[in-house]
Design a protein around this motif. Structure first.
Motif, PDB file in Angstrom:
ATOM      1  N   ARG A  88       0.802  -1.211   0.120  1.00 10.70           N
ATOM      2  CA  ARG A  88       0.044   0.058  -0.096  1.00 10.70           C
ATOM      3  C   ARG A  88       0.899   1.327   0.040  1.00 10.70           C
ATOM      4  O   ARG A  88       2.141   1.058   0.176  1.00 10.70           O
ATOM      5  N   PHE A  89       0.193   2.469  -0.362  1.00 12.81           N
ATOM      6  CA  PHE A  89       0.920   3.676  -0.489  1.00 12.81           C
ATOM      7  C   PHE A  89       1.775   3.870   1.141  1.00 12.81           C
ATOM      8  O   PHE A  89       2.863   4.475   1.163  1.00 12.81           O
ATOM      9  N   GLU A  90       1.115   3.402   2.127  1.00 10.03           N
ATOM     10  CA  GLU A  90       1.900   3.778   3.229  1.00 10.03           C
ATOM     11  C   GLU A  90       2.897   2.585   3.700  1.00 10.03           C
ATOM     12  O   GLU A  90       3.598   2.703   4.908  1.00 10.03           O
ATOM     13  N   GLY A  91       3.012   1.610   2.843  1.00 16.47           N
ATOM     14  CA  GLY A  91       4.374   0.815   3.028  1.00 16.47           C
ATOM     15  C   GLY A  91       3.668  -0.711   3.692  1.00 16.47           C
ATOM     16  O   GLY A  91       4.477  -1.670   3.762  1.00 16.47           O
ATOM     17  N   LYS A  92       2.355  -0.942   3.937  1.00 18.03           N
ATOM     18  CA  LYS A  92       2.092  -2.040   4.480  1.00 18.03           C
ATOM     19  C   LYS A  92       1.797  -3.012   3.450  1.00 18.03           C
ATOM     20  O   LYS A  92       1.174  -2.503   2.298  1.00 18.03           O
ATOM     21  N   ALA A  93       1.948  -4.193   3.924  1.00 23.62           N
ATOM     22  CA  ALA A  93       1.602  -5.332   2.610  1.00 23.62           C
ATOM     23  C   ALA A  93       0.127  -5.732   3.086  1.00 23.62           C
ATOM     24  O   ALA A  93      -0.398  -5.809   4.005  1.00 23.62           O
ATOM     25  N   ILE A  94      -0.417  -6.062   1.702  1.00 24.86           N
ATOM     26  CA  ILE A  94      -1.771  -6.673   1.713  1.00 24.86           C
ATOM     27  C   ILE A  94      -1.649  -7.974   0.975  1.00 24.86           C
ATOM     28  O   ILE A  94      -1.131  -7.982  -0.154  1.00 24.86           O
ATOM     29  N   ILE A  95      -2.334  -9.042   1.465  1.00 23.45           N
ATOM     30  CA  ILE A  95      -2.334 -10.243   0.806  1.00 23.45           C
ATOM     31  C   ILE A  95      -3.708 -10.200  -0.193  1.00 23.45           C
ATOM     32  O   ILE A  95      -4.800 -10.239   0.851  1.00 23.45           O
ATOM     33  N   PRO A  96      -3.712 -10.329  -1.178  1.00 27.40           N
ATOM     34  CA  PRO A  96      -4.784 -10.364  -2.289  1.00 27.40           C
ATOM     35  C   PRO A  96      -5.659 -11.611  -1.821  1.00 27.40           C
ATOM     36  O   PRO A  96      -5.235 -12.753  -1.405  1.00 27.40           O
ATOM     37  N   LYS A  97      -6.998 -11.645  -1.936  1.00 26.80           N
ATOM     38  CA  LYS A  97      -7.971 -12.761  -1.939  1.00 26.80           C
ATOM     39  C   LYS A  97      -7.625 -13.390  -3.222  1.00 26.80           C
ATOM     40  O   LYS A  97      -8.090 -14.616  -3.035  1.00 26.80           O
ATOM     41  N   GLY A  98      -7.364 -12.943  -4.323  1.00 22.82           N
ATOM     42  CA  GLY A  98      -7.082 -13.767  -5.295  1.00 22.82           C
ATOM     43  C   GLY A  98      -7.332 -12.850  -6.628  1.00 22.82           C
ATOM     44  O   GLY A  98      -7.158 -11.541  -6.527  1.00 22.82           O
ATOM     45  N   GLN A  99      -7.332 -13.370  -8.026  1.00 19.33           N
ATOM     46  CA  GLN A  99      -7.532 -12.767  -8.947  1.00 19.33           C
ATOM     47  C   GLN A  99      -8.737 -13.136  -9.916  1.00 19.33           C
ATOM     48  O   GLN A  99      -8.968 -14.404  -9.601  1.00 19.33           O
ATOM     49  N   ILE A 100      -9.323 -12.440 -10.576  1.00 16.34           N
ATOM     50  CA  ILE A 100     -10.340 -12.810 -11.652  1.00 16.34           C
ATOM     51  C   ILE A 100     -10.345 -12.005 -12.784  1.00 16.34           C
ATOM     52  O   ILE A 100      -9.958 -10.788 -12.877  1.00 16.34           O
ATOM     53  N   THR A 101     -10.632 -12.637 -13.853  1.00 15.28           N
ATOM     54  CA  THR A 101     -10.699 -12.291 -15.195  1.00 15.28           C
ATOM     55  C   THR A 101     -12.098 -11.660 -15.596  1.00 15.28           C
ATOM     56  O   THR A 101     -12.926 -12.497 -15.708  1.00 15.28           O
ATOM     57  N   LEU A 102     -12.213 -10.459 -15.965  1.00 11.46           N
ATOM     58  CA  LEU A 102     -13.452 -10.019 -16.368  1.00 11.46           C
ATOM     59  C   LEU A 102     -13.255  -9.211 -17.801  1.00 11.46           C
ATOM     60  O   LEU A 102     -12.551  -8.740 -18.096  1.00 11.46           O
ATOM     61  N   PRO A 103     -14.575  -9.335 -18.678  1.00  7.12           N
ATOM     62  CA  PRO A 103     -14.526  -8.481 -19.797  1.00  7.12           C
ATOM     63  C   PRO A 103     -14.808  -7.142 -19.668  1.00  7.12           C
ATOM     64  O   PRO A 103     -15.069  -6.804 -18.455  1.00  7.12           O
ATOM     65  N   MET A 104     -14.027  -6.228 -20.358  1.00  5.97           N
ATOM     66  CA  MET A 104     -14.305  -5.006 -20.172  1.00  5.97           C
ATOM     67  C   MET A 104     -14.528  -4.482 -21.659  1.00  5.97           C
ATOM     68  O   MET A 104     -14.006  -5.168 -22.492  1.00  5.97           O
TER      69      MET A 104
END
Length: 123
Positions: free
Chosen positions: A39-55
């Protein structure tokens, strides 16, 4: 979608969990994404996952889904602007891009952008 941030300095598409749930998507729809994000303040975030979506701009976009506070619902990035052939203006909170034989325009709200920035700073 409302409160979408256009980040010209990043290459990662981010979707926050409230939008993910608002689209009636389920955690079972996610694929693994094992790299932490900083994150901007330097903290790490563990993502929930990834999803592919049409745009509309691309056949598919891979969003990294995170559970974290943000005044935004999603972040779109340089590759999205490039795929659209778009020009963005932070001053006017607009994105203009060619579509057929005309120029389309996505217009944001300066007051909402200010509210999001203030909320992010205060958090």
């Amino acid at each position: 979608m409302k409160r979408v941030m256009v980040d010209q300095g990043s290459g990662a598409y981010i979707m926050y969990l409230d939008l993910f749930k608002g689209l009636n998507l389920k955690l079972e729809d996610l694929t693994a994404y094992n790299s932490p994000l900083i994150r901007f303040e330097g903290k790490a975030i563990i993502p929930k996952g990834q999803i592919t979506l049409p745009m509309q701009s691309d056949p598919e976009v891979d969003f990294i889904v995170v559970h974290a506070y943000s005044p935004y619902t999603a972040i779109v990035t340089r590759p999205w602007l490039h795929a659209l052939g778009a020009v963005s203006s932070t001053l006017y909170v607009k994105v203009k891009f060619p579509s057929g034989d005309q120029i389309e325009e996505l217009v944001g709200s300066q007051s909402v952008a200010r509210q999001c920035m203030t909320a992010a700073i205060l958090h």
